[in-house]
Design a protein around this motif. Structure first.
Motif, PDB file in Angstrom:
ATOM      1  N   MET A  96     -16.212 -37.003  56.228  1.00 31.94           N
ATOM      2  CA  MET A  96     -16.258 -38.588  56.243  1.00 31.94           C
ATOM      3  C   MET A  96     -16.304 -39.036  57.511  1.00 31.94           C
ATOM      4  O   MET A  96     -17.250 -39.876  57.715  1.00 31.94           O
ATOM      5  N   GLY A  97     -15.746 -38.489  58.535  1.00 29.57           N
ATOM      6  CA  GLY A  97     -15.859 -39.036  59.907  1.00 29.57           C
ATOM      7  C   GLY A  97     -17.493 -38.869  60.571  1.00 29.57           C
ATOM      8  O   GLY A  97     -17.956 -39.678  61.280  1.00 29.57           O
ATOM      9  N   ALA A  98     -18.168 -37.668  59.965  1.00 31.66           N
ATOM     10  CA  ALA A  98     -19.287 -37.364  60.520  1.00 31.66           C
ATOM     11  C   ALA A  98     -20.545 -38.289  59.633  1.00 31.66           C
ATOM     12  O   ALA A  98     -21.290 -38.649  60.324  1.00 31.66           O
ATOM     13  N   LEU A  99     -20.112 -38.610  58.309  1.00 33.55           N
ATOM     14  CA  LEU A  99     -21.135 -39.384  57.682  1.00 33.55           C
ATOM     15  C   LEU A  99     -20.882 -40.747  58.169  1.00 33.55           C
ATOM     16  O   LEU A  99     -21.936 -41.482  58.399  1.00 33.55           O
ATOM     17  N   LYS A 100     -19.846 -41.294  58.696  1.00 38.45           N
ATOM     18  CA  LYS A 100     -19.726 -42.840  59.328  1.00 38.45           C
ATOM     19  C   LYS A 100     -20.348 -42.795  60.357  1.00 38.45           C
ATOM     20  O   LYS A 100     -21.147 -43.630  60.560  1.00 38.45           O
ATOM     21  N   ALA A 101     -20.272 -41.791  61.274  1.00 39.55           N
ATOM     22  CA  ALA A 101     -20.816 -41.729  62.652  1.00 39.55           C
ATOM     23  C   ALA A 101     -22.571 -41.896  62.393  1.00 39.55           C
ATOM     24  O   ALA A 101     -23.191 -42.531  63.093  1.00 39.55           O
ATOM     25  N   HIS A 102     -23.152 -40.765  61.620  1.00 38.50           N
ATOM     26  CA  HIS A 102     -24.520 -40.878  61.264  1.00 38.50           C
ATOM     27  C   HIS A 102     -24.990 -42.221  60.574  1.00 38.50           C
ATOM     28  O   HIS A 102     -26.093 -42.779  60.937  1.00 38.50           O
ATOM     29  N   LEU A 103     -24.266 -42.763  59.628  1.00 44.06           N
ATOM     30  CA  LEU A 103     -24.477 -43.968  59.215  1.00 44.06           C
ATOM     31  C   LEU A 103     -24.693 -45.121  60.289  1.00 44.06           C
ATOM     32  O   LEU A 103     -25.480 -46.069  60.297  1.00 44.06           O
ATOM     33  N   GLY A 104     -23.507 -45.075  61.092  1.00 37.39           N
ATOM     34  CA  GLY A 104     -23.339 -46.282  62.169  1.00 37.39           C
ATOM     35  C   GLY A 104     -24.698 -46.200  63.093  1.00 37.39           C
ATOM     36  O   GLY A 104     -24.934 -47.114  63.663  1.00 37.39           O
ATOM     37  N   GLU A 105     -25.194 -44.965  63.279  1.00 32.55           N
ATOM     38  CA  GLU A 105     -26.220 -44.662  64.347  1.00 32.55           C
ATOM     39  C   GLU A 105     -27.571 -45.691  63.644  1.00 32.55           C
ATOM     40  O   GLU A 105     -28.218 -46.114  64.448  1.00 32.55           O
ATOM     41  N   HIS A 106     -27.505 -45.797  62.396  1.00 25.45           N
ATOM     42  CA  HIS A 106     -28.434 -46.733  61.767  1.00 25.45           C
ATOM     43  C   HIS A 106     -28.051 -48.225  61.584  1.00 25.45           C
ATOM     44  O   HIS A 106     -28.775 -48.851  60.814  1.00 25.45           O
ATOM     45  N   GLY A 107     -26.821 -48.594  61.839  1.00 25.55           N
ATOM     46  CA  GLY A 107     -26.316 -49.818  61.862  1.00 25.55           C
ATOM     47  C   GLY A 107     -25.862 -50.199  60.398  1.00 25.55           C
ATOM     48  O   GLY A 107     -25.695 -51.159  59.817  1.00 25.55           O
ATOM     49  N   ILE A 108     -25.513 -49.023  59.511  1.00 23.06           N
ATOM     50  CA  ILE A 108     -24.952 -48.830  58.249  1.00 23.06           C
ATOM     51  C   ILE A 108     -23.423 -48.770  58.049  1.00 23.06           C
ATOM     52  O   ILE A 108     -22.901 -47.759  58.939  1.00 23.06           O
ATOM     53  N   GLY A 109     -22.738 -49.574  57.288  1.00 19.46           N
ATOM     54  CA  GLY A 109     -21.370 -49.477  57.253  1.00 19.46           C
ATOM     55  C   GLY A 109     -20.902 -48.448  56.129  1.00 19.46           C
ATOM     56  O   GLY A 109     -21.859 -48.247  55.266  1.00 19.46           O
ATOM     57  N   LEU A 110     -19.546 -48.238  56.215  1.00 16.74           N
ATOM     58  CA  LEU A 110     -19.289 -47.238  55.259  1.00 16.74           C
ATOM     59  C   LEU A 110     -18.002 -47.910  54.641  1.00 16.74           C
ATOM     60  O   LEU A 110     -17.116 -48.468  55.108  1.00 16.74           O
ATOM     61  N   ALA A 111     -17.903 -47.702  53.147  1.00 17.29           N
ATOM     62  CA  ALA A 111     -16.880 -48.341  52.495  1.00 17.29           C
ATOM     63  C   ALA A 111     -16.165 -47.296  51.513  1.00 17.29           C
ATOM     64  O   ALA A 111     -16.891 -46.536  50.818  1.00 17.29           O
ATOM     65  N   TYR A 112     -14.889 -47.178  51.336  1.00 17.28           N
ATOM     66  CA  TYR A 112     -14.165 -46.278  50.372  1.00 17.28           C
ATOM     67  C   TYR A 112     -13.966 -47.236  49.239  1.00 17.28           C
ATOM     68  O   TYR A 112     -13.257 -48.393  49.353  1.00 17.28           O
ATOM     69  N   ASP A 113     -14.555 -46.812  47.891  1.00 18.68           N
ATOM     70  CA  ASP A 113     -14.532 -47.633  46.856  1.00 18.68           C
ATOM     71  C   ASP A 113     -13.107 -47.093  45.982  1.00 18.68           C
ATOM     72  O   ASP A 113     -13.045 -46.049  46.028  1.00 18.68           O
ATOM     73  N   ASP A 114     -12.690 -48.176  44.911  1.00 18.42           N
ATOM     74  CA  ASP A 114     -11.972 -47.802  44.031  1.00 18.42           C
ATOM     75  C   ASP A 114     -10.404 -47.116  44.656  1.00 18.42           C
ATOM     76  O   ASP A 114      -9.800 -46.283  43.957  1.00 18.42           O
ATOM     77  N   PHE A 115     -10.152 -47.605  45.770  1.00 14.63           N
ATOM     78  CA  PHE A 115      -9.127 -46.858  46.657  1.00 14.63           C
ATOM     79  C   PHE A 115      -7.557 -47.314  45.602  1.00 14.63           C
ATOM     80  O   PHE A 115      -7.543 -48.419  45.210  1.00 14.63           O
ATOM     81  N   GLY A 116      -6.929 -46.105  45.177  1.00 14.46           N
ATOM     82  CA  GLY A 116      -5.782 -46.204  44.606  1.00 14.46           C
ATOM     83  C   GLY A 116      -5.806 -46.010  43.158  1.00 14.46           C
ATOM     84  O   GLY A 116      -4.876 -46.249  42.293  1.00 14.46           O
ATOM     85  N   ALA A 117      -7.206 -45.762  42.656  1.00  9.05           N
ATOM     86  CA  ALA A 117      -7.434 -45.448  41.295  1.00  9.05           C
ATOM     87  C   ALA A 117      -7.026 -44.043  40.886  1.00  9.05           C
ATOM     88  O   ALA A 117      -6.589 -43.868  39.818  1.00  9.05           O
ATOM     89  N   GLY A 118      -6.984 -43.172  41.959  1.00 12.14           N
ATOM     90  CA  GLY A 118      -6.324 -41.897  41.581  1.00 12.14           C
ATOM     91  C   GLY A 118      -5.238 -41.379  42.567  1.00 12.14           C
ATOM     92  O   GLY A 118      -4.302 -42.363  42.809  1.00 12.14           O
ATOM     93  N   GLN A 119      -5.562 -40.606  43.603  1.00 16.48           N
ATOM     94  CA  GLN A 119      -4.779 -40.469  44.857  1.00 16.48           C
ATOM     95  C   GLN A 119      -5.221 -41.421  45.692  1.00 16.48           C
ATOM     96  O   GLN A 119      -6.191 -41.650  46.017  1.00 16.48           O
ATOM     97  N   ALA A 120      -4.038 -41.638  46.336  1.00 15.78           N
ATOM     98  CA  ALA A 120      -4.210 -42.663  47.436  1.00 15.78           C
ATOM     99  C   ALA A 120      -4.957 -42.330  48.559  1.00 15.78           C
ATOM    100  O   ALA A 120      -5.605 -43.081  49.635  1.00 15.78           O
ATOM    101  N   ARG A 121      -5.015 -41.001  48.986  1.00 15.60           N
ATOM    102  CA  ARG A 121      -5.827 -40.213  50.155  1.00 15.60           C
ATOM    103  C   ARG A 121      -5.433 -40.854  51.430  1.00 15.60           C
ATOM    104  O   ARG A 121      -6.548 -41.310  52.097  1.00 15.60           O
ATOM    105  N   LEU A 122      -4.135 -40.993  51.691  1.00 15.00           N
ATOM    106  CA  LEU A 122      -3.776 -41.599  52.898  1.00 15.00           C
ATOM    107  C   LEU A 122      -3.977 -41.135  54.153  1.00 15.00           C
ATOM    108  O   LEU A 122      -4.359 -41.506  55.429  1.00 15.00           O
ATOM    109  N   LEU A 123      -4.070 -39.588  53.964  1.00 11.45           N
ATOM    110  CA  LEU A 123      -4.474 -38.784  55.143  1.00 11.45           C
ATOM    111  C   LEU A 123      -5.763 -38.787  55.675  1.00 11.45           C
ATOM    112  O   LEU A 123      -6.214 -39.214  56.664  1.00 11.45           O
TER     113      LEU A 123
END
Length: 369
Positions: free
Chosen positions: A261-288
Protein backbone atom coordinates in the motif's frame (compact mmCIF):
# COMPACT_ATOMS: atom_id res chain seq x y z
CA UNK A 1 8.33 -34.97 -23.77
CA UNK A 2 5.06 -33.00 -23.92
CA UNK A 3 3.06 -32.97 -27.16
CA UNK A 4 2.53 -29.23 -26.68
CA UNK A 5 4.62 -26.95 -28.90
CA UNK A 6 4.75 -24.60 -25.93
CA UNK A 7 4.86 -25.48 -22.20
CA UNK A 8 1.23 -24.78 -21.33
CA UNK A 9 -0.85 -26.51 -18.66
CA UNK A 10 -4.65 -26.62 -18.61
CA UNK A 11 -6.86 -26.50 -15.52
CA UNK A 12 -10.49 -26.35 -14.43
CA UNK A 13 -11.19 -23.86 -11.62
CA UNK A 14 -14.27 -24.10 -9.42
CA UNK A 15 -15.65 -22.58 -6.23
CA UNK A 16 -16.54 -25.10 -3.55
CA UNK A 17 -19.89 -24.81 -1.81
CA UNK A 18 -20.51 -22.23 0.91
CA UNK A 19 -16.83 -21.72 1.69
CA UNK A 20 -16.19 -20.05 -1.63
CA UNK A 21 -12.73 -21.64 -1.76
CA UNK A 22 -11.21 -21.68 -5.25
CA UNK A 23 -10.16 -25.21 -6.21
CA UNK A 24 -8.03 -26.10 -9.23
CA UNK A 25 -8.04 -29.42 -11.10
CA UNK A 26 -5.20 -30.07 -13.58
CA UNK A 27 -6.11 -31.67 -16.90
CA UNK A 28 -3.26 -34.16 -16.87
CA UNK A 29 -4.61 -36.87 -19.19
CA UNK A 30 -6.89 -36.83 -22.23
CA UNK A 31 -9.64 -37.61 -22.76
CA UNK A 32 -10.50 -36.09 -19.37
CA UNK A 33 -13.85 -37.57 -18.34
CA UNK A 34 -16.26 -35.88 -15.94
CA UNK A 35 -19.17 -37.66 -14.30
CA UNK A 36 -20.61 -39.29 -11.20
CA UNK A 37 -18.89 -42.66 -11.67
CA UNK A 38 -15.84 -43.31 -9.42
CA UNK A 39 -12.41 -43.41 -10.99
CA UNK A 40 -12.90 -40.63 -13.55
CA UNK A 41 -10.75 -37.58 -14.06
CA UNK A 42 -13.29 -35.58 -12.07
CA UNK A 43 -15.95 -37.44 -10.06
CA UNK A 44 -18.85 -35.28 -8.88
CA UNK A 45 -21.20 -36.60 -6.17
CA UNK A 46 -24.23 -34.68 -7.43
CA UNK A 47 -27.49 -36.36 -8.50
CA UNK A 48 -27.71 -33.80 -11.31
CA UNK A 49 -24.54 -35.20 -12.92
CA UNK A 50 -24.75 -38.30 -15.12
CA UNK A 51 -22.53 -41.34 -14.55
CA UNK A 52 -20.54 -40.39 -17.67
CA UNK A 53 -21.43 -36.76 -18.27
CA UNK A 54 -18.83 -35.10 -20.52
CA UNK A 55 -15.26 -35.41 -21.69
CA UNK A 56 -12.58 -32.88 -22.58
CA UNK A 57 -10.39 -33.70 -25.58
CA UNK A 58 -7.29 -32.32 -27.21
CA UNK A 59 -7.90 -30.32 -30.38
CA UNK A 60 -4.48 -29.38 -31.72
CA UNK A 61 -3.08 -26.82 -29.30
CA UNK A 62 -6.55 -26.22 -27.84
CA UNK A 63 -9.34 -28.16 -26.20
CA UNK A 64 -12.89 -29.19 -26.97
CA UNK A 65 -15.66 -30.64 -24.84
CA UNK A 66 -18.11 -33.40 -25.82
CA UNK A 67 -21.34 -34.17 -24.03
CA UNK A 68 -21.71 -37.92 -23.40
CA UNK A 69 -25.47 -38.03 -23.65
CA UNK A 70 -26.00 -36.57 -20.18
CA UNK A 71 -29.45 -36.07 -18.71
CA UNK A 72 -29.06 -32.43 -17.65
CA UNK A 73 -26.68 -31.21 -20.31
CA UNK A 74 -23.26 -29.62 -20.73
CA UNK A 75 -22.97 -25.89 -21.43
CA UNK A 76 -20.18 -23.59 -22.62
CA UNK A 77 -20.75 -19.94 -21.74
CA UNK A 78 -24.40 -20.79 -21.02
CA UNK A 79 -24.93 -22.36 -24.45
CA UNK A 80 -25.79 -26.08 -24.64
CA UNK A 81 -23.20 -28.33 -26.22
CA UNK A 82 -24.63 -30.24 -29.19
CA UNK A 83 -21.96 -32.71 -30.17
CA UNK A 84 -18.65 -30.95 -29.53
CA UNK A 85 -17.67 -27.38 -28.65
CA UNK A 86 -14.29 -25.66 -28.60
CA UNK A 87 -12.87 -24.47 -25.27
CA UNK A 88 -10.58 -21.47 -24.88
CA UNK A 89 -9.09 -19.94 -21.71
CA UNK A 90 -11.74 -18.07 -19.74
CA UNK A 91 -14.67 -20.13 -21.00
CA UNK A 92 -17.25 -21.07 -18.37
CA UNK A 93 -18.18 -24.75 -18.51
CA UNK A 94 -21.34 -25.99 -16.82
CA UNK A 95 -21.74 -29.68 -16.13
CA UNK A 96 -25.34 -29.90 -14.94
CA UNK A 97 -25.30 -27.75 -11.78
CA UNK A 98 -21.52 -27.39 -11.47
CA UNK A 99 -19.68 -24.33 -12.76
CA UNK A 100 -16.08 -24.56 -13.96
CA UNK A 101 -13.75 -22.11 -15.65
CA UNK A 102 -11.15 -23.15 -18.21
CA UNK A 103 -7.67 -21.85 -17.38
CA UNK A 104 -4.40 -22.12 -19.32
CA UNK A 105 -1.08 -21.13 -17.78
CA UNK A 106 2.53 -21.36 -18.83
CA UNK A 107 4.44 -24.08 -17.06
CA UNK A 108 4.97 -27.79 -17.03
CA UNK A 109 1.97 -30.00 -17.60
CA UNK A 110 1.16 -31.50 -14.19
CA UNK A 111 1.66 -35.17 -13.57
CA UNK A 112 -1.39 -37.43 -13.71
CA UNK A 113 -3.22 -37.28 -10.37
CA UNK A 114 -3.36 -40.35 -8.20
CA UNK A 115 -6.80 -41.74 -7.54
CA UNK A 116 -10.07 -39.96 -8.16
CA UNK A 117 -10.49 -36.22 -7.84
CA UNK A 118 -13.70 -35.57 -5.93
CA UNK A 119 -15.80 -32.66 -4.75
CA UNK A 120 -16.89 -33.51 -1.23
CA UNK A 121 -19.49 -30.75 -0.88
CA UNK A 122 -22.94 -31.80 -2.08
CA UNK A 123 -24.40 -28.30 -2.28
CA UNK A 124 -23.02 -27.53 -5.72
CA UNK A 125 -24.08 -24.15 -7.11
CA UNK A 126 -27.37 -24.15 -8.99
CA UNK A 127 -26.99 -21.00 -11.05
CA UNK A 128 -25.91 -20.13 -14.54
CA UNK A 129 -23.82 -17.07 -13.94
CA UNK A 130 -20.95 -16.24 -16.17
CA UNK A 131 -22.47 -14.05 -18.87
CA UNK A 132 -19.01 -14.01 -20.42
CA UNK A 133 -20.11 -13.14 -23.96
CA UNK A 134 -22.56 -10.53 -22.72
CA UNK A 135 -19.92 -8.94 -20.49
CA UNK A 136 -17.38 -8.88 -23.29
CA UNK A 137 -20.00 -7.13 -25.42
CA UNK A 138 -20.75 -4.63 -22.66
CA UNK A 139 -17.06 -3.81 -22.22
CA UNK A 140 -16.48 -3.50 -25.96
CA UNK A 141 -19.47 -1.18 -26.31
CA UNK A 142 -18.69 0.82 -23.16
CA UNK A 143 -22.25 0.16 -22.01
CA UNK A 144 -22.05 1.71 -18.55
CA UNK A 145 -23.32 5.08 -17.36
CA UNK A 146 -21.38 7.07 -14.75
CA UNK A 147 -23.19 9.01 -12.06
CA UNK A 148 -21.59 11.34 -9.57
CA UNK A 149 -22.26 11.73 -5.86
CA UNK A 150 -21.01 14.91 -4.16
CA UNK A 151 -18.56 14.83 -1.29
CA UNK A 152 -19.24 17.85 0.91
CA UNK A 153 -16.75 19.57 3.21
CA UNK A 154 -18.39 19.83 6.60
CA UNK A 155 -16.63 23.02 7.66
CA UNK A 156 -18.45 25.16 5.09
CA UNK A 157 -20.79 22.90 3.11
CA UNK A 158 -18.81 23.25 -0.13
CA UNK A 159 -18.75 20.39 -2.64
CA UNK A 160 -15.06 19.59 -2.90
CA UNK A 161 -15.16 16.23 -4.70
CA UNK A 162 -17.37 13.65 -6.41
CA UNK A 163 -17.42 9.88 -6.28
CA UNK A 164 -18.02 8.18 -9.61
CA UNK A 165 -20.78 5.57 -9.41
CA UNK A 166 -21.77 3.29 -12.25
CA UNK A 167 -24.77 1.45 -13.64
CA UNK A 168 -24.78 -0.95 -16.56
CA UNK A 169 -26.93 -0.19 -19.60
CA UNK A 170 -26.92 -3.60 -21.30
CA UNK A 171 -30.37 -5.17 -21.64
CA UNK A 172 -28.81 -8.62 -21.14
CA UNK A 173 -27.13 -7.92 -17.80
CA UNK A 174 -28.19 -6.56 -14.41
CA UNK A 175 -27.68 -2.79 -14.15
CA UNK A 176 -26.87 -2.80 -10.42
CA UNK A 177 -23.10 -2.48 -9.87
CA UNK A 178 -22.91 -5.19 -7.18
CA UNK A 179 -24.59 -7.81 -9.38
CA UNK A 180 -22.73 -6.68 -12.48
CA UNK A 181 -19.34 -6.95 -10.81
CA UNK A 182 -20.24 -10.29 -9.22
CA UNK A 183 -20.97 -11.70 -12.67
CA UNK A 184 -17.76 -10.20 -14.06
CA UNK A 185 -15.68 -11.65 -11.22
CA UNK A 186 -17.01 -15.15 -11.97
CA UNK A 187 -15.49 -15.06 -15.47
CA UNK A 188 -12.32 -13.07 -14.75
CA UNK A 189 -13.53 -9.78 -16.25
CA UNK A 190 -13.90 -7.69 -13.08
CA UNK A 191 -10.65 -5.79 -13.67
CA UNK A 192 -11.64 -4.98 -17.27
CA UNK A 193 -15.06 -3.76 -16.17
CA UNK A 194 -13.52 -1.67 -13.39
CA UNK A 195 -11.15 0.04 -15.82
CA UNK A 196 -14.04 0.77 -18.17
CA UNK A 197 -16.04 2.39 -15.35
CA UNK A 198 -13.15 4.71 -14.50
CA UNK A 199 -12.56 5.64 -18.13
CA UNK A 200 -16.22 6.48 -18.68
CA UNK A 201 -16.34 8.50 -15.48
CA UNK A 202 -13.34 10.64 -16.41
CA UNK A 203 -14.73 11.22 -19.89
CA UNK A 204 -18.10 12.34 -18.50
CA UNK A 205 -16.69 14.45 -15.67
CA UNK A 206 -15.41 17.14 -18.01
CA UNK A 207 -18.93 17.92 -19.18
CA UNK A 208 -20.92 17.25 -15.99
CA UNK A 209 -18.76 18.41 -13.06
CA UNK A 210 -17.54 21.88 -12.14
CA UNK A 211 -13.80 22.48 -12.50
CA UNK A 212 -11.61 22.49 -9.43
CA UNK A 213 -13.36 19.56 -7.73
CA UNK A 214 -11.69 16.17 -7.26
CA UNK A 215 -12.96 12.88 -8.66
CA UNK A 216 -12.89 9.66 -6.59
CA UNK A 217 -12.64 6.50 -8.73
CA UNK A 218 -13.23 2.95 -7.49
CA UNK A 219 -10.90 0.00 -7.94
CA UNK A 220 -11.93 -3.67 -7.90
CA UNK A 221 -9.84 -5.94 -5.62
CA UNK A 222 -8.96 -8.08 -8.67
CA UNK A 223 -6.76 -5.22 -9.90
CA UNK A 224 -4.53 -5.29 -6.84
CA UNK A 225 -2.61 -8.28 -8.20
CA UNK A 226 -1.21 -6.04 -10.94
CA UNK A 227 -0.52 -2.72 -9.26
CA UNK A 228 1.85 -1.57 -12.02
CA UNK A 229 -0.92 -1.86 -14.59
CA UNK A 230 -3.31 -0.14 -12.20
CA UNK A 231 -0.96 2.82 -11.72
CA UNK A 232 -0.35 3.04 -15.47
CA UNK A 233 -4.08 3.12 -16.19
CA UNK A 234 -4.59 5.83 -13.57
CA UNK A 235 -1.73 7.87 -15.02
CA UNK A 236 -3.41 7.80 -18.43
CA UNK A 237 -6.66 8.95 -16.87
CA UNK A 238 -4.82 11.74 -15.05
CA UNK A 239 -3.58 13.00 -18.41
CA UNK A 240 -7.13 12.89 -19.76
CA UNK A 241 -8.72 14.57 -16.73
CA UNK A 242 -7.81 18.10 -17.77
CA UNK A 243 -6.12 19.06 -14.50
CA UNK A 244 -8.83 17.61 -12.25
CA UNK A 245 -7.38 15.83 -9.19
CA UNK A 246 -8.06 12.11 -9.15
CA UNK A 247 -8.28 9.87 -6.09
CA UNK A 248 -8.19 6.07 -6.35
CA UNK A 249 -10.37 4.20 -3.84
CA UNK A 250 -9.15 0.83 -2.55
CA UNK A 251 -11.66 -1.29 -0.65
CA UNK A 252 -10.73 -1.99 2.95
CA UNK A 253 -10.62 -5.76 2.37
CA UNK A 254 -7.81 -5.30 -0.18
CA UNK A 255 -5.67 -3.30 2.26
CA UNK A 256 -3.69 -6.22 3.68
CA UNK A 257 -0.03 -5.45 2.91
CA UNK A 258 1.28 -2.17 4.35
CA UNK A 259 4.43 -2.26 2.22
CA UNK A 260 2.43 -2.76 -0.98
CA UNK A 261 0.00 0.00 0.00
CA UNK A 262 2.86 2.36 0.78
CA UNK A 263 4.44 1.66 -2.60
CA UNK A 264 1.10 2.13 -4.36
CA UNK A 265 0.54 5.47 -2.67
CA UNK A 266 4.04 6.60 -3.64
CA UNK A 267 3.62 5.60 -7.28
CA UNK A 268 0.22 7.28 -7.50
CA UNK A 269 1.66 10.37 -5.84
CA UNK A 270 4.29 10.64 -8.58
CA UNK A 271 1.38 11.31 -10.95
CA UNK A 272 -0.44 13.66 -8.58
CA UNK A 273 -3.10 11.02 -7.79
CA UNK A 274 -4.46 10.54 -4.28
CA UNK A 275 -5.25 7.29 -2.46
CA UNK A 276 -8.35 6.52 -0.37
CA UNK A 277 -9.27 3.47 1.69
CA UNK A 278 -12.96 2.77 1.15
CA UNK A 279 -15.59 1.25 3.49
CA UNK A 280 -13.33 1.49 6.54
CA UNK A 281 -14.84 -0.42 9.45
CA UNK A 282 -17.04 -2.66 7.28
CA UNK A 283 -14.92 -5.67 8.19
CA UNK A 284 -11.68 -5.58 10.12
CA UNK A 285 -10.60 -2.08 11.07
CA UNK A 286 -7.03 -2.80 9.85
CA UNK A 287 -5.52 -0.24 12.18
CA UNK A 288 -2.00 -1.60 11.63
CA UNK A 289 -2.21 -0.99 7.88
CA UNK A 290 -3.75 2.40 8.55
CA UNK A 291 -0.81 3.44 10.75
CA UNK A 292 1.95 1.95 8.59
CA UNK A 293 0.56 2.97 5.20
CA UNK A 294 -1.79 5.92 5.78
CA UNK A 295 -3.85 6.96 2.75
CA UNK A 296 -4.72 10.51 1.79
CA UNK A 297 -8.41 9.90 2.53
CA UNK A 298 -10.24 7.42 4.77
CA UNK A 299 -13.88 6.72 3.94
CA UNK A 300 -15.88 5.33 6.87
CA UNK A 301 -18.45 2.70 6.00
CA UNK A 302 -22.12 3.65 6.20
CA UNK A 303 -22.68 1.02 8.90
CA UNK A 304 -20.72 3.25 11.27
CA UNK A 305 -22.65 6.34 10.22
CA UNK A 306 -26.25 5.11 10.03
CA UNK A 307 -28.16 6.19 13.13
CA UNK A 308 -25.09 7.85 14.63
CA UNK A 309 -27.19 10.66 16.09
CA UNK A 310 -29.22 8.07 18.04
CA UNK A 311 -26.34 5.74 18.89
CA UNK A 312 -25.13 4.86 22.37
CA UNK A 313 -22.39 7.12 23.79
CA UNK A 314 -19.90 4.22 23.57
CA UNK A 315 -20.39 3.92 19.81
CA UNK A 316 -20.07 7.66 19.24
CA UNK A 317 -16.92 7.73 21.38
CA UNK A 318 -15.39 4.86 19.39
CA UNK A 319 -16.06 6.64 16.11
CA UNK A 320 -14.68 9.93 17.43
CA UNK A 321 -11.52 8.09 18.53
CA UNK A 322 -11.02 6.60 15.07
CA UNK A 323 -11.59 9.97 13.40
CA UNK A 324 -9.09 11.58 15.76
CA UNK A 325 -6.55 8.84 15.03
CA UNK A 326 -6.91 9.44 11.31
CA UNK A 327 -6.57 13.19 11.74
CA UNK A 328 -3.40 12.72 13.79
CA UNK A 329 -1.99 10.65 10.92
CA UNK A 330 -2.73 13.46 8.49
CA UNK A 331 -5.65 11.64 6.83
CA UNK A 332 -8.79 13.41 5.64
CA UNK A 333 -11.93 11.54 6.75
CA UNK A 334 -15.18 11.02 4.81
CA UNK A 335 -18.44 9.79 6.32
CA UNK A 336 -20.33 7.61 3.81
CA UNK A 337 -24.06 7.02 3.63
CA UNK A 338 -25.37 10.14 5.38
CA UNK A 339 -29.15 10.03 4.97
CA UNK A 340 -30.55 12.46 7.57
CA UNK A 341 -29.85 15.89 9.00
CA UNK A 342 -29.26 14.28 12.40
CA UNK A 343 -26.58 11.96 11.00
CA UNK A 344 -24.91 14.91 9.27
CA UNK A 345 -24.76 16.89 12.53
CA UNK A 346 -23.40 13.85 14.38
CA UNK A 347 -20.66 13.39 11.76
CA UNK A 348 -19.74 17.06 12.05
CA UNK A 349 -19.56 16.73 15.84
CA UNK A 350 -17.42 13.59 15.50
CA UNK A 351 -14.82 15.61 13.60
CA UNK A 352 -15.21 14.25 10.06
CA UNK A 353 -13.59 16.31 7.34
CA UNK A 354 -16.38 15.68 4.82
CA UNK A 355 -19.42 13.53 4.11
CA UNK A 356 -21.46 12.04 1.28
CA UNK A 357 -24.77 10.24 0.92
CA UNK A 358 -28.42 10.53 -0.05
CA UNK A 359 -29.12 13.50 2.23
CA UNK A 360 -26.36 15.52 0.57
CA UNK A 361 -27.09 14.53 -3.00
CA UNK A 362 -30.81 13.74 -3.05
CA UNK A 363 -30.14 11.31 -5.88
CA UNK A 364 -30.46 8.02 -4.05
CA UNK A 365 -27.31 6.64 -5.69
CA UNK A 366 -25.10 5.87 -2.72
CA UNK A 367 -23.68 2.46 -3.57
CA UNK A 368 -20.27 2.69 -5.24
CA UNK A 369 -19.75 0.86 -8.48
Amino acid sequence: MSDDPEPFAWYLDRYEGPTGALLRTPLAEFPFVIGRRPGLGLTLPSPEVSQLHAEILRDGAGLEVRDLGSTNGTFVNRRPVAGRAALVPGDVLHVADLELQVVRERGQVPAAPRGTLRIEALDLPRRFVGFRDELLGLIAAGAVTPRFEPIVRLADGAVVAWEALTRGTSTELPPEPARLFAAAAEVGLAADLSRLCRERAVAAAGDELPPGTALFLNCHPAEMAGSEALVASMARLRDAAGGRRLVLEIHETAVTDPAAMGALKAHLGEHGIGLAYDDFGAGQARLLELAEAPPDHLKFDRLLVTGLDRAAPSRRHLLETLVTLARDLGIATVAEGVETAGELDACRNAGFTSAQGYYLSGRGETAPG
